[in-house]
Design an enzyme around this catalytic site. Structure first.
Site, PDB file in Angstrom:
ATOM      1  N   HIS A   1      -2.762  -3.442  -7.471  1.00 40.59           N
ATOM      2  CA  HIS A   1      -3.311  -2.652  -6.372  1.00 40.59           C
ATOM      3  C   HIS A   1      -4.368  -3.457  -5.601  1.00 40.59           C
ATOM      4  O   HIS A   1      -5.386  -2.920  -5.165  1.00 40.59           O
ATOM      5  CB  HIS A   1      -3.924  -1.354  -6.898  1.00 40.59           C
ATOM      6  CG  HIS A   1      -3.758  -0.187  -5.968  1.00 40.59           C
ATOM      7  ND1 HIS A   1      -2.947   0.883  -6.242  1.00 40.59           N
ATOM      8  CD2 HIS A   1      -4.283   0.071  -4.744  1.00 40.59           C
ATOM      9  CE1 HIS A   1      -3.005   1.751  -5.250  1.00 40.59           C
ATOM     10  NE2 HIS A   1      -3.805   1.273  -4.319  1.00 40.59           N
TER      11      HIS A   1
ATOM     12  N   THR B   1       3.730   4.475  -5.829  1.00 40.51           N
ATOM     13  CA  THR B   1       2.667   3.653  -6.403  1.00 40.51           C
ATOM     14  C   THR B   1       2.085   4.380  -7.605  1.00 40.51           C
ATOM     15  O   THR B   1       1.617   5.516  -7.490  1.00 40.51           O
ATOM     16  CB  THR B   1       1.565   3.402  -5.353  1.00 40.51           C
ATOM     17  OG1 THR B   1       2.167   2.805  -4.207  1.00 40.51           O
ATOM     18  CG2 THR B   1       0.487   2.487  -5.905  1.00 40.51           C
TER      19      THR B   1
ATOM     20  N   TYR C   1       2.009   8.592  -3.633  1.00 37.11           N
ATOM     21  CA  TYR C   1       1.445   8.630  -4.981  1.00 37.11           C
ATOM     22  C   TYR C   1       1.979   9.883  -5.664  1.00 37.11           C
ATOM     23  O   TYR C   1       2.615  10.730  -5.043  1.00 37.11           O
ATOM     24  CB  TYR C   1      -0.085   8.713  -4.912  1.00 37.11           C
ATOM     25  CG  TYR C   1      -0.754   7.471  -4.392  1.00 37.11           C
ATOM     26  CD1 TYR C   1      -0.861   6.338  -5.172  1.00 37.11           C
ATOM     27  CD2 TYR C   1      -1.309   7.446  -3.115  1.00 37.11           C
ATOM     28  CE1 TYR C   1      -1.508   5.198  -4.704  1.00 37.11           C
ATOM     29  CE2 TYR C   1      -1.957   6.317  -2.634  1.00 37.11           C
ATOM     30  CZ  TYR C   1      -2.051   5.196  -3.435  1.00 37.11           C
ATOM     31  OH  TYR C   1      -2.679   4.081  -2.971  1.00 37.11           O
TER      32      TYR C   1
ATOM     33  N   SER D   1       1.644   3.925   3.996  1.00 34.55           N
ATOM     34  CA  SER D   1       0.937   4.724   2.997  1.00 34.55           C
ATOM     35  C   SER D   1       0.957   6.202   3.369  1.00 34.55           C
ATOM     36  O   SER D   1       0.830   6.564   4.538  1.00 34.55           O
ATOM     37  CB  SER D   1      -0.514   4.252   2.900  1.00 34.55           C
ATOM     38  OG  SER D   1      -1.279   5.172   2.141  1.00 34.55           O
TER      39      SER D   1
ATOM     40  N   LYS E   1       5.677   0.620  -7.468  1.00 32.53           N
ATOM     41  CA  LYS E   1       4.655  -0.394  -7.178  1.00 32.53           C
ATOM     42  C   LYS E   1       3.512  -0.252  -8.176  1.00 32.53           C
ATOM     43  O   LYS E   1       3.086   0.864  -8.479  1.00 32.53           O
ATOM     44  CB  LYS E   1       4.145  -0.167  -5.748  1.00 32.53           C
ATOM     45  CG  LYS E   1       2.986  -1.031  -5.314  1.00 32.53           C
ATOM     46  CD  LYS E   1       2.756  -0.863  -3.825  1.00 32.53           C
ATOM     47  CE  LYS E   1       1.540  -1.622  -3.349  1.00 32.53           C
ATOM     48  NZ  LYS E   1       0.275  -0.980  -3.708  1.00 32.53           N
TER      49      LYS E   1
HETATM   50  C1  LIG Z   1      -8.034  -0.946   1.923  1.00 31.89           C
HETATM   51  C2  LIG Z   1      -6.810  -0.838   1.067  1.00 31.89           C
HETATM   52  C3  LIG Z   1      -6.121   0.372   0.985  1.00 31.89           C
HETATM   53  C4  LIG Z   1      -4.958   0.465   0.192  1.00 31.89           C
HETATM   54  N1  LIG Z   1      -4.265   1.631   0.162  1.00 31.89           N
HETATM   55  C5  LIG Z   1      -3.095   1.700  -0.533  1.00 31.89           C
HETATM   56  C6  LIG Z   1      -2.271   2.853  -0.470  1.00 31.89           C
HETATM   57  O1  LIG Z   1      -2.591   3.824   0.194  1.00 31.89           O
HETATM   58  N2  LIG Z   1      -1.112   2.837  -1.186  1.00 31.89           N
HETATM   59  C7  LIG Z   1      -0.722   1.761  -1.946  1.00 31.89           C
HETATM   60  O2  LIG Z   1       0.334   1.787  -2.568  1.00 31.89           O
HETATM   61  N3  LIG Z   1      -1.490   0.655  -1.998  1.00 31.89           N
HETATM   62  C8  LIG Z   1      -2.640   0.600  -1.299  1.00 31.89           C
HETATM   63  N4  LIG Z   1      -3.382  -0.551  -1.308  1.00 31.89           N
HETATM   64  C9  LIG Z   1      -2.881  -1.704  -2.077  1.00 31.89           C
HETATM   65  C10 LIG Z   1      -1.966  -2.571  -1.228  1.00 31.89           C
HETATM   66  O3  LIG Z   1      -0.743  -1.938  -0.954  1.00 31.89           O
HETATM   67  C11 LIG Z   1      -1.657  -3.880  -1.939  1.00 31.89           C
HETATM   68  O4  LIG Z   1      -1.236  -3.591  -3.247  1.00 31.89           O
HETATM   69  C12 LIG Z   1      -2.853  -4.823  -1.983  1.00 31.89           C
HETATM   70  O5  LIG Z   1      -3.620  -4.742  -0.808  1.00 31.89           O
HETATM   71  C13 LIG Z   1      -2.363  -6.242  -2.173  1.00 31.89           C
HETATM   72  O6  LIG Z   1      -3.422  -7.119  -2.293  1.00 31.89           O
HETATM   73  P1  LIG Z   1      -3.992  -7.989  -1.068  1.00 31.89           P
HETATM   74  O7  LIG Z   1      -4.852  -7.060  -0.258  1.00 31.89           O
HETATM   75  O8  LIG Z   1      -4.755  -9.052  -1.742  1.00 31.89           O
HETATM   76  O9  LIG Z   1      -2.798  -8.477  -0.290  1.00 31.89           O
HETATM   77  C14 LIG Z   1      -4.527  -0.661  -0.529  1.00 31.89           C
HETATM   78  C15 LIG Z   1      -5.217  -1.865  -0.435  1.00 31.89           C
HETATM   79  C16 LIG Z   1      -6.346  -1.966   0.362  1.00 31.89           C
HETATM   80  C17 LIG Z   1      -7.055  -3.283   0.463  1.00 31.89           C
END
Ligand SMILES: Cc1cc2nc3c(=O)[nH]c(=O)nc-3n(C[C@H](O)[C@H](O)[C@H](O)COP(=O)(O)O)c2cc1C
Length: 390
Positions: free
Chosen positions: A278, A156, A130, A108, A254
């Site tokens: 997300h 994303t 982003y 990220s 994404k």
């Molecule tokens: C705490 C947290 C922070 C996240 N930060 C980002 C991020 O910075 N960029 C991004 O593309 N997705 C981010 N996501 C989404 C994850 O990449 C992913 O889409 C998501 O966690 C998938 O679901 P899961 O946690 O059930 O596996 C984040 C998810 C969580 C839980």
């Protein structure tokens, strides 16, 4: 000392809850508004059954594949997560674990470690961004990632700044100064293991986003970077196509849920897309990606690599997603719980659980290779699917 190994991701989450200060744990639980999407991501996988065979089962199972040009040992990638203060080695520990297990890493732009350090730990790193800042800034970030050796870019798009959670959001300070330390002291002192893990490295969590730094300037705070993002107008499809033209290599979009959006992602020349909401952290009420996956695969599956993320907690979830047409899945919370529970070894533990779970599931349904998985391997209740757009 108790056995550090855990046997399921659910146990890793229990340990994470015990070990992390409440605010840090709450930031990983995340979710949005009423938590409908975050819950549906899990419920939807539970509603899908598997169709077993009992004899003629394969003696060996093949699960290696390629994603965005990278050979990976199994169809699971680290999804980018911008979280702070979980572990002193943060994304470097995650990257090492992933490299040790032959798994590619999504980093990220809001991560706590630099893209240079993470690529050094895992050369199979995709840098996530982003639409944040002006075009020069976006290009600078991509150039930096390219110079560091990132193998691809993940853009994303599914973020619309929903806010407020019915269960309350954790308080996260702008930075850890004396006032913040005092306010956080009760919850931090109650978690001595977590505190010690940082104290012995001589560092406190600095809550900075080093990959968002402007050239020659120090890393902004996490909230400073978030503010820049909030001030940035949302991109048009032409602007997303422009960003794609700035990266000469594998490029993933994404956060796709609709068929018409998936087609536009194909048109702009992306290598891959991830069907995702997300992790349920954005627009609450967005269906679980696994419900939307087959419609998107049917529409664009021959033109682009289709991945899925959201709700994957076990190997059988991975097999279900692949049977429904995903090339691979990305995991978020699963490895974050592992990291919190036991650092790098905890992330390796999670990846090992997924690998053995994929293996056991493939055995049970009688499939020797992930290439042989089909929709017939999965049983879905009536009304399960969601088809968004045309
Ligand atoms: C705490 C947290 C922070 C996240 N930060 C980002 C991020 O910075 N960029 C991004 O593309 N997705 C981010 N996501 C989404 C994850 O990449 C992913 O889409 C998501 O966690 C998938 O679901 P899961 O946690 O059930 O596996 C984040 C998810 C969580 C839980």
């Amino acid at each position: 000392m108790a056995n550090a190994w855990f046997e399921t991701v659910a146990e890793a989450q229990r340990r994470a809850k015990r070990r992390l200060p409440a605010s840090v744990y709450g930031a990983l639980v995340a979710g949005a508004e009423k938590g409908l999407s975050v819950q549906d991501n899990l419920t939807a996988f539970d509603q899908l059954g598997l169709s077993p065979h009992v004899a003629g089962l394969p003696h060996t199972r093949q699960m290696a594949t390629t994603v965005m040009g990278q050979h990976v040992s199994m169809p699971v990638l680290i999804s980018p997560t911008g979280v702070q203060a979980v572990h002193p080695q943060g994304e470097v520990a995650i990257a090492r674990a992933a490299a040790n297990r032959g798994v590619a890493m999504g980093l990220s732009s809001f991560a706590s470690k630099s893209v240079e350090d993470v690529v050094a730990a895992n050369p199979q790193t995709f840098f996530q961004t982003y639409w944040c800042g002006d075009k020069d800034t976006l290009v600078q970030r991509l150039e930096r990632a390219r110079a560091a050796g990132a193998k691809g870019v993940i853009v994303t798009l599914d973020w619309s700044f929903s806010n407020g959670r019915d269960w309350g959001s954790p308080w996260i300070p702008e930075k850890i100064d004396l006032k913040a330390a005092f306010k956080l002291a009760p919850e931090v002192l109650a978690k001595p293991r977590w505190l010690w893990s940082f104290v012995r490295t001589g560092r406190i969590p600095d809550l900075a986003a080093p990959n968002m730094a402007k050239p020659g300037q120090p890393a902004p705070t996490f909230f400073g970077a978030y503010y820049e993002w909030m001030q940035t107008p949302f991109p048009t499809w032409d602007e997303v196509a422009w960003l794609r033209s700035q990266w000469d290599g594998p490029f993933m979009v994404k956060g796709v849920g609709r068929i018409d959006d998936a087609k536009r992602v194909v048109d702009l020349g992306a290598t891959a897309l991830s069907v995702s909401n997300h992790g349920g952290n954005n627009l609450d009420g967005t269906p679980a990606p696994i419900r939307m996956l087959p419609a998107i695969v049917d529409a664009v599956g021959n033109d682009i690599e289709v991945l899925l993320d959201g709700g994957v907690r076990r190997g059988s979830d991975v097999v279900k997603a692949l049977a429904l047409g995903a090339r691979a899945v990305m995991i978020g919370r699963a490895y974050l719980w592992g990291l919190a529970a036991n650092g790098q070894a905890g992330v390796e533990n999670v990846l090992d659980l997924l690998r053995s779970g994929i293996d056991a599931t493939m055995t049970g349904i009688g499939k020797a290779s992930i290439a042989d998985l089909t929709r017939d391997d999965v049983v879905a209740p009536d009304g399960f699917w969601r088809r968004l757009g045309t």
